[in-house]
Design an enzyme around this catalytic site. Structure first.
Site, PDB file in Angstrom:
ATOM      1  N   SER A 118       0.840  -1.344   0.002  1.00 32.37           N
ATOM      2  CA  SER A 118       0.003  -0.087  -0.052  1.00 32.37           C
ATOM      3  C   SER A 118       0.752   1.172   0.050  1.00 32.37           C
ATOM      4  O   SER A 118       1.803   1.378  -0.983  1.00 32.37           O
ATOM      5  CB  SER A 118      -0.832   0.066   1.247  1.00 32.37           C
ATOM      6  OG  SER A 118      -2.088   1.059   1.033  1.00 32.37           O
TER       7      SER A 118
ATOM      8  N   ASP B 226      -8.371  -4.515  -6.510  1.00 35.57           N
ATOM      9  CA  ASP B 226      -7.984  -3.627  -5.141  1.00 35.57           C
ATOM     10  C   ASP B 226      -8.694  -2.366  -5.158  1.00 35.57           C
ATOM     11  O   ASP B 226      -8.832  -1.524  -6.112  1.00 35.57           O
ATOM     12  CB  ASP B 226      -6.367  -3.362  -5.218  1.00 35.57           C
ATOM     13  CG  ASP B 226      -6.149  -2.992  -3.982  1.00 35.57           C
ATOM     14  OD1 ASP B 226      -6.421  -1.921  -3.357  1.00 35.57           O
ATOM     15  OD2 ASP B 226      -4.827  -3.424  -3.511  1.00 35.57           O
TER      16      ASP B 226
ATOM     17  N   HIS C  79      -7.332  -5.713  -0.857  1.00 39.60           N
ATOM     18  CA  HIS C  79      -6.131  -4.972  -0.803  1.00 39.60           C
ATOM     19  C   HIS C  79      -4.827  -5.625  -0.762  1.00 39.60           C
ATOM     20  O   HIS C  79      -4.497  -6.039   0.450  1.00 39.60           O
ATOM     21  CB  HIS C  79      -6.378  -3.918   0.385  1.00 39.60           C
ATOM     22  CG  HIS C  79      -5.388  -2.763   0.248  1.00 39.60           C
ATOM     23  ND1 HIS C  79      -4.837  -2.235  -0.871  1.00 39.60           N
ATOM     24  CD2 HIS C  79      -4.705  -2.342   1.343  1.00 39.60           C
ATOM     25  CE1 HIS C  79      -3.959  -0.967  -0.586  1.00 39.60           C
ATOM     26  NE2 HIS C  79      -4.075  -1.194   0.752  1.00 39.60           N
TER      27      HIS C  79
END
Length: 515
Positions: free
Chosen positions: A228, A454, A484
């Site tokens: 991320s 995602d 994610h």
């Protein structure tokens, strides 16, 4: 990428772990009249996480005598004055299980946010990285401003309860004024309570901390696994120190080419795609979907619930009620992982009967609130780092004109994402740039893993990261999945590719697709 700030991509920590400097064990600033690269870390048993880290118990051991150890690294408070005062950066480590002659070095993880505590997150997911421990010590850290690493602090627990309950989608001038006043109060509290740290929590500062960490750990190269926002941090590191990059993997990839508004709009579309996939999944299962007859019906009923909650909240977790904003956050949290879709279905069933407990639990998880009502500092750190990084500052009038565009991208999430663009409007520190610079000519190959489903870091960002890193650096791998991130989905194709590169240096063919 955690923009907007109220819907952050820090759910790895929030799902796994489900503000005070005293509890955080902050050390006083020290004089920096020493060679910090020569410092020796004092590794010892890890204490229970502080409130700022999310609370809970001490990390459980892994198999094969996998005992977690913690240490504090000194780093310059201000990297523009590296010989000045220092701050402590908290680290966690578990040693490699393999033979010493096959050990590659340390593999440093950053789990995103920004604002996620690596000291609490790595042990929560440690078993999923067990294969990598055969040749690496697994290491993570609380970035500056986070957890025990001189945490930025804003409002207290009671104030944060009110902050996350408030109406974040104003319908009239009075509600807009209330939102603006609340945002300013929060930002003022950050400046007042963060001990002068707000100018020193930029991603470039954290990247310099990582290069110091590399040297203190005794590694010639930085071997890195970023997830991320951790992919943005990794990209900034590669830009600043291209010759020091070892084997690196970026998973759930931030698009480094977008400014704050563009990033938020891309996220809106990503969350809407995940919502579409959730609705389709529910009605495609054997038997009746309990929250709708068709995918559109599922989404229509959710939209009606949120509209009703705007004027009439329902029972939540006493004494708090489930508001429209809390329900929206709860739904967003469930989009981060397909493992949470069943909980969302249950939460919606209950909410339609007037019970908002499960949706509120999901919302609390997103916001870093523990069951005892204490908040980690993830919200404060997230906003502080984003606002220190991002140059744009938006006016209320500008945002109001943008709401229709965001709403068209997602009727459910659009308004909240648009109004959250005001998070940095009254921030006391100027933002550094329109978007991060990740160009890294001369770097070793970096494996860039994009996930087609995602919500928080949409798939398109992976290709743009590859392009921005430069020729011969980024190697794209596609995972056709949900949630994610890709590696922790336990997809064998993804894990084989990542493990093959990190463990054996085998770079997969560019454009590899895993289903």
């Amino acid at each position: 990428m955690p923009k907007p700030a109220r819907m952050r991509a820090a759910a790895l920590t929030a799902t796994a772990v489900l503000l005070s400097c005293l509890l955080a064990g902050c050390s006083d600033d020290d004089s920096g009249d020493e060679d910090l690269t020569a410092q020796e870390l004092n590794w010892k048993d890890c204490p229970a996480p502080s409130q700022a880290q999310g609370g809970g118990g001490s990390p459980s051991p892994l198999p094969d005598d996998g005992t977690w150890s913690c240490a504090t690294m000194k780093a310059p408070r201000d990297w523009d004055e590296p010989e000045g005062d220092t701050i402590g950066i908290d680290l966690i480590r578990v040693r490699s299980t393999g033979d010493e002659d096959r050990r590659i070095g340390s593999l440093i993880f950053n789990f995103g946010g920004p604002g996620a505590s690596g000291v609490t997150t790595l042990p929560s997911f440690g078993d999923r990285y067990e294969k990598l421990r055969t040749r690496y010590d697994l290491v993570s850290f609380d970035p500056r401003g986070v957890g025990r690493s001189r945490p930025v602090l804003c409002e207290d627990d009671q104030q944060l309860d009110a902050y996350f309950q408030q109406d974040t989608t104003p319908d009239d001038a009075a509600e807009r004024t209330e939102l603006l006043d609340s945002t300013k109060d929060f930002n003022d509290a950050c400046e007042e309570n963060s001990d002068g740290m707000l100018p020193h929590v930029r991603t470039t500062d954290a990247a310099r901390d990582m290069d110091l960490m590399r040297q203190v750990l005794g590694d010639d190269k930085l071997h890195y696994f970023g997830i991320s926002y951790g992919t943005e941090l990794g990209g900034v590191y590669a830009h600043l120190f291209p010759k020091n990059v070892g084997r690196a993997v970026f998973d759930a990839v931030v698009d480094p080419t977008l400014d704050s508004e563009q990033s938020s709009l891309a996220q809106v579309k990503g969350f809407q795609l995940a919502l579409d996939n959730f609705a389709e999944d529910c009605v495609s299962r054997t038997g009746d979907c309990p929250i709708g007859d068709t995918a559109q019906d599922v989404k229509d009923r959710m939209a009606k619930l949120l509209k009703d909650l705007d004027s009439k909240p329902i029972e939540g977790i006493f004494p708090r009620e489930l508001t429209q904003s809390a329900a929206t956050n709860g739904i967003a949290q469930a989009m981060y992982s397909q493992e949470l879709w069943q909980a969302l279905t249950q939460g919606l069933e209950q909410a339609y009967d007037g019970n908002g407990r499960v949706l509120m639990l999901l919302s609390d998880s997103l916001n870093g609130r523990s069951e005892n009502g204490e908040y980690s500092n993830i919200a404060a750190a997230n906003i502080s780092i984003n606002c220190a990084d991002d140059k744009p500052r938006y006016t209320p009038g500008y945002v109001e004109r943008k709401v229709p565009e965001f709403r068209a991208a997602s009727p459910l999430f659009g308004d909240a994402f648009a109004w959250s663009l005001l998070s940095c409007t009254d921030w006391p520190v100027a933002g550094a740039a329109e978007h991060p610079d990740v160009s890294a000519p001369g770097s070793a190959p970096i494996l860039v893993v994009g996930n087609t489903g995602d919500p928080a870091t949409p798939y398109e960002g992976a290709r743009r990261m590859v392009q921005a890193l430069g020729d011969g650096v980024g190697v794209e791998l596609t995972y056709k999945g949900q949630g994610h991130g890709a590696y922790t989905s336990q997809n064998k194709c993804v894990q084989d590719a990542v493990n093959g590169y990190l463990l054996d240096g085998k770079v997969p063919a560019a454009g590899t697709v895993c289903g």
